[in-house]
Design an enzyme around this catalytic site. Structure first.
Site, PDB file in Angstrom:
ATOM      1  N   LEU A 156      45.857  60.411  44.330  1.00  0.00           N
ATOM      2  CA  LEU A 156      44.919  59.319  44.552  1.00  0.00           C
ATOM      3  C   LEU A 156      44.430  58.830  43.199  1.00  0.00           C
ATOM      4  O   LEU A 156      44.363  59.598  42.234  1.00  0.00           O
ATOM      5  CB  LEU A 156      43.714  59.790  45.379  1.00  0.00           C
ATOM      6  CG  LEU A 156      43.977  60.260  46.818  1.00  0.00           C
ATOM      7  CD1 LEU A 156      42.681  60.827  47.408  1.00  0.00           C
ATOM      8  CD2 LEU A 156      44.505  59.134  47.683  1.00  0.00           C
ATOM      9  N   ASP A 157      44.055  57.556  43.119  1.00  0.00           N
ATOM     10  CA  ASP A 157      43.462  57.040  41.887  1.00  0.00           C
ATOM     11  C   ASP A 157      42.185  57.803  41.561  1.00  0.00           C
ATOM     12  O   ASP A 157      41.520  58.350  42.447  1.00  0.00           O
ATOM     13  CB  ASP A 157      43.129  55.552  42.032  1.00  0.00           C
ATOM     14  CG  ASP A 157      44.363  54.686  42.211  1.00  0.00           C
ATOM     15  OD1 ASP A 157      45.448  55.127  41.798  1.00  0.00           O
ATOM     16  OD2 ASP A 157      44.237  53.578  42.762  1.00  0.00           O
ATOM     17  N   LYS A 158      41.815  57.805  40.294  1.00  0.00           N
ATOM     18  CA  LYS A 158      40.626  58.515  39.837  1.00  0.00           C
ATOM     19  C   LYS A 158      39.393  58.172  40.673  1.00  0.00           C
ATOM     20  O   LYS A 158      38.639  59.061  41.086  1.00  0.00           O
ATOM     21  CB  LYS A 158      40.360  58.176  38.370  1.00  0.00           C
ATOM     22  CG  LYS A 158      39.070  58.759  37.819  1.00  0.00           C
ATOM     23  CD  LYS A 158      38.817  58.292  36.389  1.00  0.00           C
ATOM     24  CE  LYS A 158      37.468  58.783  35.883  1.00  0.00           C
ATOM     25  NZ  LYS A 158      37.179  58.302  34.513  1.00  0.00           N
ATOM     26  N   THR A 160      39.216  56.795  43.678  1.00  0.00           N
ATOM     27  CA  THR A 160      39.411  56.809  45.129  1.00  0.00           C
ATOM     28  C   THR A 160      39.104  58.213  45.631  1.00  0.00           C
ATOM     29  O   THR A 160      39.541  59.204  45.039  1.00  0.00           O
ATOM     30  CB  THR A 160      40.848  56.423  45.501  1.00  0.00           C
ATOM     31  OG1 THR A 160      41.106  55.080  45.077  1.00  0.00           O
ATOM     32  CG2 THR A 160      41.079  56.524  47.000  1.00  0.00           C
ATOM     33  N   ARG A 259      44.743  48.432  46.671  1.00  0.00           N
ATOM     34  CA  ARG A 259      43.890  47.591  45.828  1.00  0.00           C
ATOM     35  C   ARG A 259      44.597  46.284  45.475  1.00  0.00           C
ATOM     36  O   ARG A 259      43.991  45.205  45.519  1.00  0.00           O
ATOM     37  CB  ARG A 259      43.502  48.363  44.569  1.00  0.00           C
ATOM     38  CG  ARG A 259      42.707  49.625  44.876  1.00  0.00           C
ATOM     39  CD  ARG A 259      42.657  50.573  43.691  1.00  0.00           C
ATOM     40  NE  ARG A 259      41.925  49.971  42.571  1.00  0.00           N
ATOM     41  CZ  ARG A 259      41.914  50.495  41.345  1.00  0.00           C
ATOM     42  NH1 ARG A 259      42.602  51.608  41.080  1.00  0.00           N
ATOM     43  NH2 ARG A 259      41.215  49.905  40.390  1.00  0.00           N
TER      44      ARG A 259
END
Length: 326
Positions: A156-158, A160, A259
């Site tokens: 996951l993105d930082k 998120t 996103r």
């Protein structure tokens, strides 16, 4: 690792730590002509296509002493020069960082990741990551992705929050990777969008690739040879005149996919200053809410839910959006 086990595009924006180099020169035969260079070299050198594409981007792969692109169709008698930097050994240390493990057995663990923590170490950033934390809290991890990404099957993105699966042995890791590749792991996200969506549900199918003006960002690309197919399904849960809460199901795992797709739709995610505009929230209101999949070893159908973090709950309240457990 055999390409069929590679999780699609999960680590395409990684930076490897390079030290010494190996060089190889390949002359294309008649029967090999017509293949994409990234596919050809992936099979020839037993490297993932993601790795080959990064080497091409870094100009470590040249065709007839000239720069090339991953989609280039090789021709007979082309001379391909390949320089493969070897990876420097980096010690990733366990760190007592608080994480929420919501499930664990002998084969896997499921973590509810908080926003603000990076999943795995990268060049020059070897501490304070989720990997450092799981090395401390979980003693047995698969070794397929090496010391930098032990047990990491997807990411996951930082900024998120939400659910991540961690593999505890290689057998489980290979099976889980195949399941992600085959799209049999159902991932459901929740996102607060800026604006009132004009339809109750939809399906977004585009190509996604690097933004040529900013290599740290992704964007929708209209060229089939440059982008990679990304599929996002969404359904409105609640909305006001200014905000919309959506349930999102992704069929592919492209970097920043949700996103980018929400921006492309015209409704960026609240708090996403990269793909939207700076607003009242400090991070994108995107939460990996539910995971549904078949256990890689027992074959039991299992489901996990990550309760909403406090900042997401506050944002819902401020936006006057309603949410009930799905």
């Amino acid at each position: 690792m055999n390409e069929k086990y590679e999780v699609e595009n999960e680590f395409e924006d990684e930076i490897d730590i390079e030290n010494s180099e190996n060089e190889e020169n390949i002359v294309v035969l008649n029967e090999e002509a017509g293949n994409r260079i990234d596919k050809f070299l992936s099979e020839r050198l037993e490297l993932t296509r993601t790795r080959i594409q990064q080497l091409i981007k870094d100009e470590n792969i040249l065709v007839n002493e000239k720069k090339t692109k991953p989609a280039y169709k090789i021709e007979e008698n082309d001379t391909i020069k390949v320089v493969v930097p070897e990876l420097e050994t980096v010690e990733i240390k366990p760190e007592n960082i608080d994480i929420e493990i919501i499930y664990e057995d002998n084969d896997l663990a499921v973590i509810n990741k908080r926003a603000g923590i990076v999943v795995h170490p990268a060049n020059g950033h070897y501490s304070g990551t989720l990997v450092n934390a799981i090395l401390y809290h979980i003693k047995d991890l698969s070794g397929i992705n090496g010391e930098i990404r032990p047990g990491i099957v997807h990411r996951l993105d930082k900024d998120t929050s939400g659910l991540l699966i961690i593999a505890k042995n290689d057998k489980a890791h290979l099976k889980l990777s195949q399941m992600f590749h085959d799209k049999t792991v159902k991932k459901t996200y929740l996102a607060i969008l800026k604006g009132k969506l004009n339809q109750k549900s939809g399906r977004i199918v585009t190509q996604i690739g690097r933004d040529k003006n900013d290599r740290k960002k992704m964007t929708v690309i209209n060229d089939l040879n440059l982008g990679k197919t990304a599929i996002t399904n969404y359904e409105v849960i609640s909305q006001t005149e200014k905000f919309t809460l959506v349930k999102v199901h992704i069929e592919t795992g492209r970097t920043h996919q949700i996103r980018v797709h929400m921006k492309h739709l015209g409704y960026p995610i609240l708090g996403d200053s990269v793909y939207g505009r700076t607003d009242t929230e400090k991070r994108q209101m995107l939460h990996a809410y539910k995971l549904e999949f078949e256990h890689p070893i027992t074959e039991e159908n299992i489901e996990f839910i990550a309760e909403l973090p406090e900042d997401f709950e506050r944002a819902l309240k401020k936006c006057e959006l309603e949410f009930e457990t799905l």
